[in-house]
Design a protein around this motif. Structure first.
Motif, PDB file in Angstrom:
ATOM      1  N   ARG A 183      40.963  31.658  42.404  1.00 42.07           N
ATOM      2  CA  ARG A 183      41.244  30.373  41.756  1.00 42.07           C
ATOM      3  C   ARG A 183      40.898  30.416  40.263  1.00 42.07           C
ATOM      4  N   LYS A 186      43.239  32.769  38.232  1.00 38.49           N
ATOM      5  CA  LYS A 186      44.541  32.140  38.000  1.00 38.49           C
ATOM      6  C   LYS A 186      44.434  31.043  36.945  1.00 38.49           C
ATOM      7  N   ALA A 187      43.325  30.308  36.970  1.00 37.87           N
ATOM      8  CA  ALA A 187      43.132  29.195  36.024  1.00 37.87           C
ATOM      9  C   ALA A 187      43.080  29.663  34.579  1.00 37.87           C
ATOM     10  N   LYS A 204      48.934  29.052  46.407  1.00 37.02           N
ATOM     11  CA  LYS A 204      49.695  28.901  45.155  1.00 37.02           C
ATOM     12  C   LYS A 204      49.031  29.598  43.976  1.00 37.02           C
ATOM     13  N   TYR A 205      47.714  29.870  44.080  1.00 32.70           N
ATOM     14  CA  TYR A 205      47.016  30.534  42.986  1.00 32.70           C
ATOM     15  C   TYR A 205      46.959  32.052  43.177  1.00 32.70           C
TER      16      TYR A 205
END
Length: 345
Positions: A183, A186-187, A204-205
């Motif tokens: 997470r 990806k962020a 989705k990440y």
């Protein structure tokens, strides 16, 4: 946190549940945390015996008689480390809550062959560990060691740091910790690849989700490889000479899981001969790391003393998890984070 379908049955006729704490470090579960535990029910009798357990593990039997008396009556244990022959010495023991996400410390003990319920601390250490992985990645990408050297030597020599944005982060193990790392990666704009034996649903990440057979693909495409696997017979020695050769010469390896997943002799050679650009290790096969280890001298290696999962907030969160499981145990409800002893996680 995961639960299991099987209910825990508490059939103690007296209603009193005797709980022992083995914190690994005396005072880890402090008085405030102990009050939280005893507040769960007036039937809970709690005793912290970490010093006695540590002595027992070192072969010092000064307190053996006192410890044996408590073990003989214990129904629940909240522990980071465990005394020898714990199930034989604890005939009334029904449930052990470990203080770690991984349960490798008990894999070769009588606990795994017993009928004692075992739960872990999965999910508690994710937030501090994801930040620590980011810290190790940034240490290398931004050439922190070079900055420290220039400051010590009072030299003003500008250089060009690397960016994490658009780089590929390959994560081995997509449990609670690996998922948190994914997470965060990806962020900040990284491409995320992940490999897991249990999970193939792509969140989705996560850009690419691979089965265990895809290890070489992940290693060859990743700029940062993050080990977040549990230590099991299958993962022991998973990353060795061949796997390190499969990585890019510009890539970095980060291990925040368990040292024995990685062949450290092969890693030392890989770093010395620049098969890969660098590594960050928070977990070693032998801890503390022996003073004569060649790992100390490698300039492209960042070593930290197994602190990635530590935080002032973790102990309270860990105690909250135990308290919730203790409440469930007393009510005959499902427990969170029950370990599959056959799989080792």
């Amino acid at each position: 946190m995961k639960s299991v379908s099987k209910l825990v049955t508490n059939i103690n006729p007296s209603g009193v549940v005797k709980v022992l704490i083995f914190g690994g470090k005396p005072g880890l579960i402090n008085e405030e945390c102990q009050r939280m535990i005893t507040a769960v029910s007036p039937n809970v009798q709690l005793q912290e015996v970490t010093e006695w357990v540590n002595a027992d593990r070192k072969g010092d039997f000064t307190f053996k008689e006192q410890l044996d008396a408590l073990l003989a009556e214990a129904e629940v244990i909240f522990g980071a480390v465990f005394p020898r022959d714990i199930t034989a010495r604890s005939p009334r023991l029904k449930w052990i809550q470990t203080m770690n996400a991984g349960v490798d410390i008990v894999l070769d003990t009588d606990i795994m062959q017993s009928r004692v319920m075992l739960t872990n601390a999965s999910g508690i250490h994710g937030p501090p560990m994801r930040e620590f992985v980011l810290y190790l990645m940034l240490m290398h990408a931004k050439q922190a060691s070079l900055s420290f050297q220039l400051q010590r030597e009072k030299r003003w020599e500008p250089f060009t740091p690397e960016m994490l944005y658009s780089k590929t982060c390959g994560i081995l193990g997509l449990g609670k910790i690996g998922d948190e790392v994914a997470r965060l990666a990806k962020a900040i704009g990284m491409r995320v690849m992940a490999l897991d034996v249990r999970r193939m649903t792509k969140a989705k990440y996560i850009d690419v989700m691979l089965p265990p057979e895809g290890l070489r693909v992940l290693l060859s495409e990743s700029d940062f490889v993050v080990i977040a696997l549990p230590l099991t017979p299958e993962t022991t020695g998973l990353i060795g000479e061949e796997e390190l050769h499969a990585m890019k010469p510009t890539s970095y390896l980060i291990n925040v899981a368990r040292g024995k997943i990685l062949d450290e002799e092969a890693l030392a050679q890989a770093l010395k001969e620049h098969w890969i650009a660098g590594a960050g290790l928070d977990a070693l096969s032998n801890e503390p790391l022996p003073v004569d280890s060649k790992l100390w001298e490698l300039p492209n290696l960042t070593l930290t003393p197994h602190v990635a999962g530590r935080s002032p907030h973790v102990i309270v969160a860990l105690t909250n998890l135990f308290c919730e499981n203790l409440r469930r145990y007393l009510n005959g409800e499902k427990l969170f984070n029950v370990v599959n002893k056959k799989k080792g996680f």
